[in-house]
Design a protein around this motif. Sequence first.
Motif, PDB file in Angstrom:
ATOM      1  N   GLN A  45       9.554   2.999  -7.758  1.00  0.00           N
ATOM      2  CA  GLN A  45       8.089   2.646  -7.513  1.00  0.00           C
ATOM      3  C   GLN A  45       8.282   1.070  -6.967  1.00  0.00           C
ATOM      4  O   GLN A  45       8.716   0.358  -7.657  1.00  0.00           O
ATOM      5  N   ARG A  59       0.601  -1.241  -5.488  1.00  0.00           N
ATOM      6  CA  ARG A  59       1.897  -0.603  -4.961  1.00  0.00           C
ATOM      7  C   ARG A  59       0.846   0.038  -3.600  1.00  0.00           C
ATOM      8  O   ARG A  59      -0.180   0.031  -3.233  1.00  0.00           O
ATOM      9  N   ASP A  61      -0.054   3.652  -1.894  1.00  0.00           N
ATOM     10  CA  ASP A  61      -0.390   5.297  -2.027  1.00  0.00           C
ATOM     11  C   ASP A  61       0.290   6.073  -0.838  1.00  0.00           C
ATOM     12  O   ASP A  61       1.074   5.426  -0.077  1.00  0.00           O
ATOM     13  N   ALA A  62       0.299   7.489  -0.601  1.00  0.00           N
ATOM     14  CA  ALA A  62       1.044   8.127   0.227  1.00  0.00           C
ATOM     15  C   ALA A  62       0.575   7.741   1.419  1.00  0.00           C
ATOM     16  O   ALA A  62       1.465   7.902   2.583  1.00  0.00           O
ATOM     17  N   GLU A  63      -0.648   7.329   1.917  1.00  0.00           N
ATOM     18  CA  GLU A  63      -0.831   6.966   3.338  1.00  0.00           C
ATOM     19  C   GLU A  63      -0.656   5.686   3.514  1.00  0.00           C
ATOM     20  O   GLU A  63      -0.929   5.180   4.546  1.00  0.00           O
ATOM     21  N   HIS A  65      -1.840   2.784   1.769  1.00  0.00           N
ATOM     22  CA  HIS A  65      -3.036   2.106   1.292  1.00  0.00           C
ATOM     23  C   HIS A  65      -2.607   1.577   0.144  1.00  0.00           C
ATOM     24  O   HIS A  65      -2.190   1.965  -0.769  1.00  0.00           O
ATOM     25  N   ILE A  67      -2.800   0.125  -3.809  1.00  0.00           N
ATOM     26  CA  ILE A  67      -3.745   0.410  -4.864  1.00  0.00           C
ATOM     27  C   ILE A  67      -3.293  -0.833  -5.901  1.00  0.00           C
ATOM     28  O   ILE A  67      -2.013  -0.929  -6.247  1.00  0.00           O
TER      29      ILE A  67
END
Length: 186
Positions: A45, A59, A61-63, A65, A67
Amino acid sequence: MIMTIDTQTALEPLLKDIAQQLGAIAQALRPADESLGFGPSPGRQYIYVNRSQGCNWYRLDAEGHPIAIEAPALTGYIVGLEIRELQRRGKAVPKLHLHIKADRHYVLESGAQSVFSKSLLVAIAQLQPAQLRQPITLEPQAAEGNEAEFARLYINGEYVHAPWDDNSDFPHLTQQAIAVVQAAQN
């Protein structure tokens, strides 16, 4: 020794109790971070340490963006340290990657010349390899009034005081910090 049916029958509850106790011991010895069923990936991660997103670290996200990570600190074992040239916005930029093994493998990324990286490198460089064989706690701490962020490193709850200034020999300190981390792995 010849066992009679009565003796064998009398031992069955005892053997069953021993088997249950052994099962409980085996369950207690199972690593705490191991869980069964669906859950998050145990893979790396990446954590980005800078204040560009209005938080100390985040961190993606999958797209892609950001977080925000609300936890103020990360505790684990330092298992790697490197400076890598990466492409960001079409430019090659040096980034510090600090590898920490905790509930999963985390890679903290920060600009190699950032205040965070410099304060982290100075702290690690003054440690002994044996000190890195125990968990450390790392806390990014924002400086008041600007975008700078310091790295606060703790061992056994004790802050590792590591002063530095613009005259510090960072190429040497970087090599020294990498050597300490590598020696701790042996």
